[in-house]
Scaffold this motif. Structure first.
Motif, PDB file in Angstrom:
ATOM      1  N   PHE A  35       0.827  -1.212   0.000  1.00 20.78           N
ATOM      2  CA  PHE A  35       0.000   0.000   0.000  1.00 20.78           C
ATOM      3  C   PHE A  35       0.862   1.263   0.000  1.00 20.78           C
ATOM      4  O   PHE A  35       0.497   2.273  -0.620  1.00 20.78           O
ATOM      5  CB  PHE A  35      -0.931  -0.001   1.214  1.00 20.78           C
ATOM      6  CG  PHE A  35      -2.103  -0.925   1.079  1.00 20.78           C
ATOM      7  CD1 PHE A  35      -2.959  -0.820  -0.007  1.00 20.78           C
ATOM      8  CD2 PHE A  35      -2.355  -1.894   2.027  1.00 20.78           C
ATOM      9  CE1 PHE A  35      -4.045  -1.670  -0.141  1.00 20.78           C
ATOM     10  CE2 PHE A  35      -3.430  -2.752   1.904  1.00 20.78           C
ATOM     11  CZ  PHE A  35      -4.287  -2.639   0.813  1.00 20.78           C
ATOM     12  N   HIS A  38       1.869   1.934  -3.508  1.00 24.20           N
ATOM     13  CA  HIS A  38       0.753   2.551  -4.244  1.00 24.20           C
ATOM     14  C   HIS A  38       0.642   4.039  -3.916  1.00 24.20           C
ATOM     15  O   HIS A  38       0.431   4.880  -4.804  1.00 24.20           O
ATOM     16  CB  HIS A  38      -0.555   1.851  -3.893  1.00 24.20           C
ATOM     17  CG  HIS A  38      -0.802   0.585  -4.645  1.00 24.20           C
ATOM     18  ND1 HIS A  38      -0.788   0.529  -6.028  1.00 24.20           N
ATOM     19  CD2 HIS A  38      -1.095  -0.681  -4.225  1.00 24.20           C
ATOM     20  CE1 HIS A  38      -1.050  -0.715  -6.419  1.00 24.20           C
ATOM     21  NE2 HIS A  38      -1.231  -1.460  -5.349  1.00 24.20           N
ATOM     22  N   GLY A  53      -5.372   7.189   1.680  1.00 29.55           N
ATOM     23  CA  GLY A  53      -4.769   5.893   1.443  1.00 29.55           C
ATOM     24  C   GLY A  53      -3.741   5.501   2.488  1.00 29.55           C
ATOM     25  O   GLY A  53      -3.448   4.309   2.652  1.00 29.55           O
ATOM     26  N   LEU A  56      -4.328   2.716   5.238  1.00 31.04           N
ATOM     27  CA  LEU A  56      -4.174   1.287   4.968  1.00 31.04           C
ATOM     28  C   LEU A  56      -2.820   0.752   5.436  1.00 31.04           C
ATOM     29  O   LEU A  56      -2.770  -0.217   6.200  1.00 31.04           O
ATOM     30  CB  LEU A  56      -4.403   0.995   3.485  1.00 31.04           C
ATOM     31  CG  LEU A  56      -5.827   1.217   2.973  1.00 31.04           C
ATOM     32  CD1 LEU A  56      -5.924   0.847   1.500  1.00 31.04           C
ATOM     33  CD2 LEU A  56      -6.818   0.388   3.780  1.00 31.04           C
ATOM     34  N   ASN A 101     -12.739   2.626   3.166  1.00 33.24           N
ATOM     35  CA  ASN A 101     -13.839   2.356   2.238  1.00 33.24           C
ATOM     36  C   ASN A 101     -14.853   3.487   2.238  1.00 33.24           C
ATOM     37  O   ASN A 101     -15.356   3.891   1.186  1.00 33.24           O
ATOM     38  CB  ASN A 101     -14.523   1.035   2.596  1.00 33.24           C
ATOM     39  CG  ASN A 101     -13.798  -0.169   2.034  1.00 33.24           C
ATOM     40  OD1 ASN A 101     -12.610  -0.116   1.756  1.00 33.24           O
ATOM     41  ND2 ASN A 101     -14.509  -1.280   1.876  1.00 33.24           N
ATOM     42  N   LEU A 210     -14.534  -0.930  -9.791  1.00 27.91           N
ATOM     43  CA  LEU A 210     -14.479  -0.408  -8.427  1.00 27.91           C
ATOM     44  C   LEU A 210     -15.718  -0.822  -7.640  1.00 27.91           C
ATOM     45  O   LEU A 210     -15.622  -1.209  -6.471  1.00 27.91           O
ATOM     46  CB  LEU A 210     -14.360   1.115  -8.450  1.00 27.91           C
ATOM     47  CG  LEU A 210     -14.310   1.804  -7.080  1.00 27.91           C
ATOM     48  CD1 LEU A 210     -13.081   1.377  -6.295  1.00 27.91           C
ATOM     49  CD2 LEU A 210     -14.329   3.326  -7.255  1.00 27.91           C
ATOM     50  N   ALA A 213     -15.326  -4.398  -6.691  1.00 31.09           N
ATOM     51  CA  ALA A 213     -14.317  -4.526  -5.635  1.00 31.09           C
ATOM     52  C   ALA A 213     -14.904  -4.139  -4.278  1.00 31.09           C
ATOM     53  O   ALA A 213     -14.608  -4.772  -3.254  1.00 31.09           O
ATOM     54  CB  ALA A 213     -13.110  -3.654  -5.963  1.00 31.09           C
ATOM     55  N   THR A 217     -14.934  -6.574  -0.920  1.00 28.40           N
ATOM     56  CA  THR A 217     -14.355  -6.149   0.361  1.00 28.40           C
ATOM     57  C   THR A 217     -15.434  -5.998   1.431  1.00 28.40           C
ATOM     58  O   THR A 217     -15.211  -6.361   2.590  1.00 28.40           O
ATOM     59  CB  THR A 217     -13.592  -4.825   0.207  1.00 28.40           C
ATOM     60  OG1 THR A 217     -14.476  -3.808  -0.301  1.00 28.40           O
ATOM     61  CG2 THR A 217     -12.423  -4.981  -0.755  1.00 28.40           C
ATOM     62  N   TRP A 262      -7.785  -4.531  -2.695  1.00 27.96           N
ATOM     63  CA  TRP A 262      -7.354  -3.149  -2.934  1.00 27.96           C
ATOM     64  C   TRP A 262      -5.912  -3.082  -3.419  1.00 27.96           C
ATOM     65  O   TRP A 262      -5.537  -2.127  -4.104  1.00 27.96           O
ATOM     66  CB  TRP A 262      -7.515  -2.310  -1.673  1.00 27.96           C
ATOM     67  CG  TRP A 262      -8.921  -2.020  -1.269  1.00 27.96           C
ATOM     68  CD1 TRP A 262      -9.420  -2.001   0.001  1.00 27.96           C
ATOM     69  CD2 TRP A 262     -10.023  -1.661  -2.111  1.00 27.96           C
ATOM     70  NE1 TRP A 262     -10.754  -1.674  -0.005  1.00 27.96           N
ATOM     71  CE2 TRP A 262     -11.141  -1.450  -1.291  1.00 27.96           C
ATOM     72  CE3 TRP A 262     -10.174  -1.503  -3.486  1.00 27.96           C
ATOM     73  CZ2 TRP A 262     -12.400  -1.098  -1.795  1.00 27.96           C
ATOM     74  CZ3 TRP A 262     -11.422  -1.154  -3.993  1.00 27.96           C
ATOM     75  CH2 TRP A 262     -12.503  -0.952  -3.167  1.00 27.96           C
ATOM     76  N   ARG A 265      -6.366  -3.875  -7.171  1.00 32.02           N
ATOM     77  CA  ARG A 265      -7.084  -2.812  -7.880  1.00 32.02           C
ATOM     78  C   ARG A 265      -7.187  -1.609  -6.959  1.00 32.02           C
ATOM     79  O   ARG A 265      -8.186  -1.418  -6.259  1.00 32.02           O
ATOM     80  CB  ARG A 265      -8.464  -3.304  -8.314  1.00 32.02           C
ATOM     81  CG  ARG A 265      -9.203  -2.301  -9.202  1.00 32.02           C
ATOM     82  CD  ARG A 265     -10.326  -2.955  -9.935  1.00 32.02           C
ATOM     83  NE  ARG A 265      -9.845  -3.971 -10.860  1.00 32.02           N
ATOM     84  CZ  ARG A 265      -9.341  -3.714 -12.070  1.00 32.02           C
ATOM     85  NH1 ARG A 265      -9.237  -2.465 -12.480  1.00 32.02           N
ATOM     86  NH2 ARG A 265      -8.943  -4.688 -12.847  1.00 32.02           N
ATOM     87  N   TYR A 266      -6.143  -0.796  -6.966  1.00 28.24           N
ATOM     88  CA  TYR A 266      -6.063   0.313  -6.021  1.00 28.24           C
ATOM     89  C   TYR A 266      -7.124   1.358  -6.360  1.00 28.24           C
ATOM     90  O   TYR A 266      -7.124   1.929  -7.466  1.00 28.24           O
ATOM     91  CB  TYR A 266      -4.672   0.938  -6.063  1.00 28.24           C
ATOM     92  CG  TYR A 266      -4.332   1.730  -4.832  1.00 28.24           C
ATOM     93  CD1 TYR A 266      -4.490   1.178  -3.570  1.00 28.24           C
ATOM     94  CD2 TYR A 266      -3.842   3.027  -4.921  1.00 28.24           C
ATOM     95  CE1 TYR A 266      -4.169   1.889  -2.435  1.00 28.24           C
ATOM     96  CE2 TYR A 266      -3.516   3.740  -3.791  1.00 28.24           C
ATOM     97  CZ  TYR A 266      -3.682   3.166  -2.546  1.00 28.24           C
ATOM     98  OH  TYR A 266      -3.367   3.872  -1.417  1.00 28.24           O
ATOM     99  N   PRO A 267      -8.048   1.665  -5.447  1.00 25.57           N
ATOM    100  CA  PRO A 267      -9.175   2.550  -5.772  1.00 25.57           C
ATOM    101  C   PRO A 267      -8.786   3.993  -6.045  1.00 25.57           C
ATOM    102  O   PRO A 267      -9.473   4.700  -6.791  1.00 25.57           O
ATOM    103  CB  PRO A 267     -10.070   2.434  -4.537  1.00 25.57           C
ATOM    104  CG  PRO A 267      -9.145   2.044  -3.432  1.00 25.57           C
ATOM    105  CD  PRO A 267      -8.121   1.155  -4.068  1.00 25.57           C
TER     106      PRO A 267
END
Length: 311
Positions: A35, A38, A53, A56, A101, A210, A213, A217, A262, A265-267
């Motif tokens: 993370f 990212h 972010g 995380l 989220n 998204l 995803a 989650t 996540w 597929r990083y939001p």
């Protein structure tokens, strides 16, 4: 009471498995590194709320440390400080993951310039649900200290903790319904800004992914919330309290799987692409309002909000 009975009469009913806990802690640290990578990758982009972010990797580090501490717990040589430390880190760190989220959903809807997708104003989603998360965080944190006591205080600690996780689960159920409703509205064409001419095919595809995803989650987090509710609803002598396998299988595993989604597929990348699609001609979005737009929507699409969203 015999020596063996005294040994078992503690807050925790088993000796934590050292190898299992170290592996789980190492995975959390690996997820934290992923993370962080990212975050550094997208730090220069103008996506609203990208700094969220960082909760995380922070939460992953806290969880990892908690699982590293767990093997030091000995039911026959119980140390209150060790138990409270790992309990706080493992139980409370998921609040960071859930808050992420909340924040990303509100910012993703804001980036589409279609507030009607959400039945709660997108700029208020994170405020409402994050505050609910903070309140349940305080409740669970206060109850965690009482659980380390024996006698009536331990019983009351378990009851208070049950209230905290119950409210957290209820709040997340409401949020899950919010995501499902937004996906349904977008699927039936209520989101005009999802047209490929405005956002681009890649941004539209990522937005659809998204939503899915979020569903995955959310399902994993609800498994964890349900487990915690049942664990304390059944009491300190329940089977859920007497075996470490339940903790690993229904708490650690669902959270790690949700976080893995996540990582893949990083939001924040999706929010960046959607925002970039509108940055090319932000005033075009305002001009393309539906003819039956309400006053509320007109206010939302005012230049003030557009400039704020692009800031």
């Amino acid at each position: 009471m015999s020596a063996s009975e005294l040994c078992r009469y503690t807050v925790i009913h088993y000796k934590p498995n050292k190898a299992v806990n170290l592996v789980v802690g190492a995975i959390y640290i690996a997820w934290a590194i992923a993370f962080a990578v990212h975050q550094f990758r997208w730090r220069s982009r103008s996506a609203p709320g990208w700094r969220w972010g960082w909760v995380l990797p922070g939460g992953c580090i806290f969880s990892g440390i908690g699982y590293f501490i767990r093997p030091q717990i000995d039911p026959c040589d119980f140390k209150l400080g060790t138990f409270i430390g790992q309990q706080m880190l493992i139980i409370l760190s998921p609040c960071f993951f859930i808050a992420f989220n909340y924040a990303i959903f509100g910012r993703a809807i804001t980036a589409t310039r279609e507030p009607r997708l959400s039945w709660i104003a997108p700029d208020k989603v994170s405020k409402i649900f994050v505050w609910s998360d903070v309140i349940t965080f305080w409740i669970q944190g206060g109850a965690g200290g009482l659980q380390a006591k024996q006698g009536p205080l331990q019983v009351w600690g378990s009851r208070i903790f049950l209230v905290g996780v119950g409210l957290q689960a209820l709040s997340y159920c409401v949020f899950t319904s919010l995501v499902v409703t937004a996906h349904a509205r977008a699927s039936v064409g209520r989101c005009r800004s999802m047209s490929q001419s405005q956002l681009g095919a890649d941004a539209v595809r990522r937005l659809r992914h998204l939503f899915w995803a979020f569903h995955v989650t959310n399902a994993f987090y609800l498994v964890r919330c349900t487990y915690r509710v049942l664990e304390y609803a059944f009491g300190n002598d329940s089977i859920l309290m007497k075996s470490e396998g339940w903790l690993i299988g229904l708490d650690a595993a669902p959270i790690l799987l949700a976080l893995a989604v996540w990582i893949l597929r990083y939001p924040i990348a999706t929010v960046c692409l959607i925002n970039d699609g509108h940055q090319e001609n932000p005033l075009e979005t305002v001009k393309m309002l539906p003819e039956d737009a309400s006053a509320e929507n007109v206010n939302y699409y005012s230049s003030k909000h557009v400039s704020r969203d692009l800031a």
